[in-house]
Design an enzyme around this catalytic site. Structure first.
Site, short mmCIF file in Angstrom:
data_model
loop_
_atom_site.label_atom_id
_atom_site.label_comp_id
_atom_site.label_asym_id
_atom_site.label_seq_id
_atom_site.Cartn_x
_atom_site.Cartn_y
_atom_site.Cartn_z
N GLN A 38 -10.25 17.42 -31.68
CA GLN A 38 -11.57 17.39 -32.33
C GLN A 38 -11.51 18.15 -33.64
OE1 GLN A 38 -14.52 18.94 -29.55
NE2 GLN A 38 -15.07 16.85 -28.97
N TYR A 76 -24.37 18.52 -35.26
CA TYR A 76 -23.43 19.24 -36.13
C TYR A 76 -23.42 18.62 -37.54
CZ TYR A 76 -21.86 21.65 -31.90
OH TYR A 76 -21.82 22.42 -30.76
N ARG A 95 -17.45 11.28 -32.18
CA ARG A 95 -18.34 11.69 -31.08
C ARG A 95 -19.76 11.76 -31.63
NH1 ARG A 95 -18.15 16.84 -26.84
NH2 ARG A 95 -17.99 15.45 -25.07
N ARG A 138 -15.65 18.02 -16.49
CA ARG A 138 -15.87 19.03 -15.45
C ARG A 138 -15.22 18.61 -14.13
NH1 ARG A 138 -22.19 19.94 -15.82
NH2 ARG A 138 -22.06 17.88 -16.78
N CYS A 197 -17.10 18.05 -8.64
CA CYS A 197 -17.91 18.97 -9.44
C CYS A 197 -19.36 18.88 -8.98
CB CYS A 197 -17.79 18.60 -10.91
SG CYS A 197 -19.00 19.43 -11.97
N CYS A 208 -23.03 22.77 -11.36
CA CYS A 208 -23.75 24.06 -11.37
C CYS A 208 -23.70 24.72 -12.74
CB CYS A 208 -23.16 24.99 -10.32
SG CYS A 208 -21.44 25.50 -10.64
N GLU A 244 -16.56 32.12 12.08
CA GLU A 244 -17.91 32.10 11.53
C GLU A 244 -18.89 32.25 12.69
OE1 GLU A 244 -19.69 32.12 8.68
OE2 GLU A 244 -21.45 31.92 10.00
FE1 SF4 Z 1 -18.49 21.77 -12.07
FE2 SF4 Z 1 -19.74 24.05 -11.45
FE3 SF4 Z 1 -17.08 23.93 -11.56
FE4 SF4 Z 1 -18.53 23.82 -13.80
S1 SF4 Z 1 -18.36 25.56 -12.42
S2 SF4 Z 1 -16.76 22.54 -13.28
S3 SF4 Z 1 -20.26 22.63 -13.10
S4 SF4 Z 1 -18.40 22.84 -10.10
#
Ligand code: SF4
Length: 650
Positions: free
Chosen positions: A100, A166, A214, A316, A339, A342, A409
């Site tokens: 980039q 940008y 982009r 992610r 993922c 979060c 547990e």
């Molecule tokens: Fe995904 Fe959360 Fe990991 Fe970031 S921290 S890559 S949002 S699971």
């Protein structure tokens, strides 16, 4: 299976082996703006895991692009050796590497800030200086020279970062560009900067390398480019045949509303951006890449199969699981650590100028410290007490080292406090952490014993060589508050965990006293407002959600406002009596009295469940304490702490 995703594709003259892209994202793994071992190891892990294309993070094309020394640099030849090492490492695994190229314009703070025009910038609270013509020419030349350095380093392509408000889009945007010279006024003039940048780059890289742009299909910002303007620009650029691929995103970093879409958290549906990339495909015949919460290969494959995009950013997804592409290709879909959106340890940490990582996989961004996992010469018997995030991670990490691990547990289900967190509004996906870890426990052969409360005697009688205590924490209520005992006894004061679990009986008018301004308190405020309660929320902190990642905080704060929740900062609770809650201002102790309160919800964090820790204090050589029973923080630090403890002790 997933034929669309694993079909090769050509961008310009560059062929990719599949459609899975790790797009540019800041990592803070550089050394003074240069690519070093950590950043090479980070991207090499994703290349080894099967990514088709890796795009490195923003790199400054001109000295005016990085007064804070925040970004990679591409405006001097010093950058070439690092990029060359990275290209070699990535190419060794069959992936391609683009860089980039970046100038943020008015986002370059806090001093020496230049933009097309002198327009007030609300988000940053500053007004940039208008760029003189020679500076514009110099920056355009900078893009070209930076691209030439990438060619010398052996990269396969470069990408102009014209997204998120940008510099290139500051020139195009008539609200931000009020110039009267050849770079302002008419549409052609406002496009001139971007076109001259593209031409300068092409001049330096030739046709062997690809040139991406982009671009935000909608900046989702009160003064940003809307969808019609973005599509018009893409059509205009396509007609001039300047780019080999359109990398489409949403959002802008100019405002809270735009920021929410830059790295969209779990509040947004997976793949919600696909209709926007589909609109782009209608105006260009070039390949279109789409970003935005595409966290599973099945979703990516469907987006491509439906013709909504040609490639998918799964950035992610590969921070969480670098091996995701290889697993998907092998059909091991259940083994993929998905993922959960979060935003906590990836963009959340980068927001704080810390290294990128993942709440579920703290090894990401720490490849040199924790990988490859060393194998034990002599397997030991390991006992892990507590099946929350820390206990699960410790068990997985110990088993990966070749040890025999049993996880105990006391409840019927694993997960600890994650089971509560997933009950809050728009947080259900947080529960994916349990699903992912449970599968890893299975894969690593950990014996899991639920419904088993471990006693001191059980530990002492076990043959375990090493015991990890991860017994977690319980909700605490703040001692010393006037009227607390009576309120708890008559049900006018309730702990937040009981509210989350739906166990508390609440009146119509609720006040929430939140010690931390964290997820339990803010989540309960949103939940109760959604259920129709009149909600007043009070915290001693100056900022709501002070530890939240920016997009998460802004979305919750916006939702509370929309739901009519009254929020009060800088005030701590000190008493409750017959429908009146008493607070004091944290700065000077001045009283704040809230009347007509049916229920006071106390949100006071966690106290350690450390009975076993004390009972076994004479076994310090075999006992290690992790998670909330060590330091009540959050899931991210519980998991990271568990990994660090296991790595240091096994
Ligand atoms: Fe995904 Fe959360 Fe990991 Fe970031 S921290 S890559 S949002 S699971």
């Amino acid at each position: 299976m997933l034929q669309n995703l694993f079909e090769p594709i050509t961008l310009g003259s560059v062929e990719l082996k599949n459609r899975i892209v790790s797009t540019g994202h800041e990592t803070f793994l550089d050394r003074g703006g240069l690519i070093d071992d950590e950043l090479v190891a980070y991207h090499e892990a994703r290349a080894r895991g099967g990514a088709g294309l890796i795009i490195t993070e923003v790199a400054s094309v001109h000295v005016t692009a990085r007064p804070e020394d925040k970004y990679l640099l591409a405006h001097t030849d010093d950058c070439i050796p690092g990029y060359a090492r990275l290209a070699e490492a990535v190419h060794a695994h069959g992936a391609k590497l683009f860089a980039q190229l970046f100038h943020p314009g008015r986002f370059t703070g806090p001093f020496d800030v230049w933009a097309p025009s002198e327009v007030q910038f609300e988000w940053a609270g500053l007004t940039a200086r208008p760029m003189p013509l020679p500076l514009i020419k110099d920056i355009i030349q900078g893009y070209g020279e930076a691209a030439g350095r990438m060619k010398e380093a052996g990269l396969d392509g470069v990408e102009i970062v014209a997204s998120h408000g940008y510099l290139p889009m500051q020139f195009l945007n008539p609200r931000l560009n009020q110039r009267a010279d050849e770079y302002g006024g008419s549409y052609e003039n406002r496009m001139r900067f971007l076109i001259e940048v593209a031409e300068a780059i092409r001049e330096n890289i030739g046709d062997d390398m690809a040139l991406n742009i982009r671009i935000s299909v909608d900046e989702m910002d009160h003064e940003g480019l809307d969808q019609d303007e973005a599509l018009e620009a893409i059509q205009y650029l396509t007609e001039r045949d300047l780019f080999d691929c359109y990398n489409t995103v949403l959002g802008s970093i100019s405002s809270s509303s735009g920021w929410a879409h830059v790295v969209p958290p779990m509040r947004f549906d997976a793949g919600y951006t696909a209709p926007y990339s589909a609109a782009v495909k209608a105006v260009t015949d070039k390949p279109v890449l789409v970003s935005g919460r595409i966290n599973q290969p099945q979703i990516a494959d469907a987006i491509i199969g439906d013709g909504q995009a040609d490639l998918c950013a799964m950035t992610r997804s590969m921070i969480t699981d670098p091996e995701m592409p290889n697993k998907a290709k092998a059909g091991l879909l259940d083994d993929i650590r998905a993922c959960i959106g979060c935003n906590q340890a990836c963009i959340g940490r980068v927001d704080q100028h810390m290294s990128v990582s993942c709440i579920q996989r703290p090894e990401s961004g720490r490849e040199l410290a924790f990988l490859p996992v060393p194998k034990a010469e002599e397997p030991k018997s390991i006992m892990v007490v507590g099946g929350g995030p820390a206990g699960m991670k410790a068990a997985i990490s110990a088993a990966q080292r070749g040890h025999h691990v049993t996880l105990y547990e006391r409840e019927s289900q694993l997960g600890g406090q994650v089971k509560l967190a997933q009950l809050l509004p728009h947080r259900a996906e947080f529960g994916g952490l349990i699903t992912n870890f449970a599968r890893e426990l299975e894969i690593e052969g950990v014996e899991v014993k639920t419904n088993t409360a471990v006693t001191e005697a059980m530990v002492r009688e076990s043959n375990a060589d090493m015991i990890y205590l991860a017994t977690g924490g319980s909700e605490t209520v703040k001692p010393g508050i006037e009227g607390l005992e009576e309120g708890l006894a008559n049900g006018t004061i309730v702990p937040s965990w009981e509210v989350i679990q739906g166990k508390a009986k609440l009146g119509g008018s609720v006040v929430i006293a939140d010690w931390l301004s964290g997820w339990p308190g803010l989540g309960v405020a949103e939940k109760l407002a959604l259920e129709g309660h009149s909600v007043r929320y009070v915290t001693p902190h100056t900022t709501l959600g002070r530890r939240f990642q920016t997009a998460n905080r802004d979305l919750v704060v916006g939702s509370l406002f929309k739901l009519g929740v009254q929020t009060i900062t800088d005030a701590r609770i000190f008493g409750f009596d017959e429908g009146t809650a008493y607070f004091q201002h944290t700065a000077n102790g001045e009283p704040l009295v809230l009347e007509d309160v049916d229920t006071l919800v106390m949100c006071n964090g966690v106290r350690r469940n450390d009975t076993l820790v004390h009972q076994l204090s004479d076994w310090q050589d075999r006992i290690h304490v992790i998670g909330d029973c060590m330091d009540p923080l959050d899931a991210e630090f519980a998991i990271l702490g568990a990994l660090m403890t296991v790595a240091a002790t096994l």
